[in-house]
Write an enzyme that holds these catalytic residues in place. Sequence first.
Site, PDB file in Angstrom:
ATOM      1  N   GLU A 161       0.827  -1.213   0.000  1.00 18.66           N
ATOM      2  CA  GLU A 161       0.000   0.000   0.000  1.00 18.66           C
ATOM      3  C   GLU A 161       0.865   1.268   0.000  1.00 18.66           C
ATOM      4  O   GLU A 161       0.482   2.289  -0.571  1.00 18.66           O
ATOM      5  CB  GLU A 161      -0.965  -0.001   1.189  1.00 18.66           C
ATOM      6  CG  GLU A 161      -1.948  -1.181   1.196  1.00 18.66           C
ATOM      7  CD  GLU A 161      -2.794  -1.298  -0.065  1.00 18.66           C
ATOM      8  OE1 GLU A 161      -3.069  -0.271  -0.709  1.00 18.66           O
ATOM      9  OE2 GLU A 161      -3.174  -2.441  -0.427  1.00 18.66           O
ATOM     10  N   HIS A 209       1.459   2.332  -3.453  1.00 16.13           N
ATOM     11  CA  HIS A 209       0.371   3.159  -4.005  1.00 16.13           C
ATOM     12  C   HIS A 209       0.448   4.588  -3.477  1.00 16.13           C
ATOM     13  O   HIS A 209       0.281   5.550  -4.227  1.00 16.13           O
ATOM     14  CB  HIS A 209      -0.990   2.594  -3.605  1.00 16.13           C
ATOM     15  CG  HIS A 209      -1.369   1.340  -4.328  1.00 16.13           C
ATOM     16  ND1 HIS A 209      -1.299   1.205  -5.698  1.00 16.13           N
ATOM     17  CD2 HIS A 209      -1.851   0.156  -3.854  1.00 16.13           C
ATOM     18  CE1 HIS A 209      -1.716  -0.013  -6.025  1.00 16.13           C
ATOM     19  NE2 HIS A 209      -2.037  -0.670  -4.935  1.00 16.13           N
TER      20      HIS A 209
HETATM   21 ZN   LIG Z   1      -2.646  -2.459  -4.587  1.00 10.54          ZN
END
Ligand SMILES: [Zn+2]
Length: 508
Positions: free
Chosen positions: A225, A228
Amino acid sequence: MAASCSVLCIIVLILQVKCNTIFLEMNTPTPEEASFLRRYGYLPEAQGDIDFSYTPQSLAEAVRKMQQFAGLPPTGNLDEETRSLFKKKRCGVKDIEKSPRSRRYILQQGWGKKTITYRVLNGSSTLEKERVRELMALGLAVWAPHGGLRFKQLDDGHADIQVSFASKDHGDGFPFDGPGRVVAHAFPPPHGAMHFDDDEVWGDGADEDISDDDVTDFFAVAVHEIGHALGLSHSNVKASVMYPYYQVPVEKLHMDDILGMQELYLKEELPSSGESTERASRSSLAPHFTQTADSREEDLPDLCLSHYDTIQAIHDKIYVFEEEWVWVFRDRRELEEGYPRRIHDVFIGLPKHVQFIRAIYQKINGNIVIFSGRNYWEFSRRFRLVRRGRASEFGLPRRIELTTAFLSNYNNRTYLISDDHFWRYDEQRDAMDRGYPKHMAAWRRIPTPVEAAMVWKGDTYFFCGPRFWRFDNELVEAHEYYPLPTAQVWFPCEPTPEMNKYLTNDES
Ligand SMILES: [Zn+2]
Ligand SMILES: *[C@@H]1O[C@H](CO)[C@@H](O)[C@H](O)[C@H]1NC(C)=O
Ligand SMILES: *[C@@H]1O[C@H](CO)[C@@H](O)[C@H](O)[C@H]1NC(C)=O
Ligand SMILES: [Zn+2]
């Protein structure tokens, strides 16, 4: 005879009908599966009832794309392995963005700064806030060096990256789905939020957690994450951290993740202000061609195979030489129009018997020097021959042939390299410095023989075969996170499985 034939024909017919039926059944995604395909970008957004919005062909095409992204054979068939993907734990972010690009790992943008703040808002019922903070720090440290980034933890106020746990609908339009399936999602810059599904049982990385299917390892998901939140999108490379399906354990980044970071955070590093006008005026000095190169040339070498004679920065562009060809890149991976060209069409006055270029550098005054055999040719900033002579005029021994040469921005000295030795030439005095040659071992972790050395945007790089190293002038050794693969970082070449071999220093 005739009778037996018709019996056979009927059997064949029956078989065909049966196969077709099975085929159709296997290829019809359930409404949930179709909504999965749509949610992750494999099917376009539909108006109205999902059951009637897509043709069987478009559904099969979407299944193929999903298989391809997951690394399964793209058959379009919803076999067992494919169907299992719908139920796997995964990240809630789309796999395919609306406008697919040729290079997958670019999303939008990075943070446009080197110091990024983060804040952990709360923990989950199974993982307390303090532990989440510790694991976040470890996860951020995995990414930091590859973008030259620093992360600063905040206890209150708004941070760039805000981490929280929530379940079901939590106000951002992307509700979580209870235990399993979607376990987390995160938003790219400038949003930066990371949400973890509080209906999962979050583990903190102990071995027993990793083998337990009901426990989701927080660290593994957090590292993904964070990618991202830094601007990366999903990767179809299974061994990469940015692969969308949950995988444990996560130990280090894959080459594919590193290339994404380089693209977002290292490519834009430009020298300080005042450079842009100078760059513009200097670039007009490079030869300009309106006509494009004849790409039908049969003997045109392929740079993606990582064969090149040398690479050098000239007039703030990257010149790549292979055989009688030269490619010019405005920036990493950005080929100048009209290239490749033949070296004799670019360096006006270069004798025909010079059939390739191994050693070339730009002097402090902007002139360009090419060494070949025991001779050198000097060209003006406009690529016209102005002088020629013997390499021995530089103070090199007569029998020496140079493998590469470059002007260092660190001390304004010219380094002349021949296999495993180098000389240092002082252009201001027009004389070789004392105490040379030295052995290449003086430059720690730089291989011999190097094929190219150049200064690009203030940093010194060495190239050897398919790899390159960034050099730390203060420590006199290669930067810790090198080598990296030359073709994928400098030339517009697609990532390949082989490139991972170029990550480490082992020659095996
Ligand atoms: Zn992802
Ligand atoms: C954590 O914080 C977020 C954002 O403030 C909130 O929506 C969520 O309900 C909190 N979760 C828990 C488990 O308290
Ligand atoms: C190198 O020379 C250039 C041009 O004379 C000058 O601008 C630059 O400051 C010098 N760099 C060093 C490190 O001496
Ligand atoms: Zn959310």
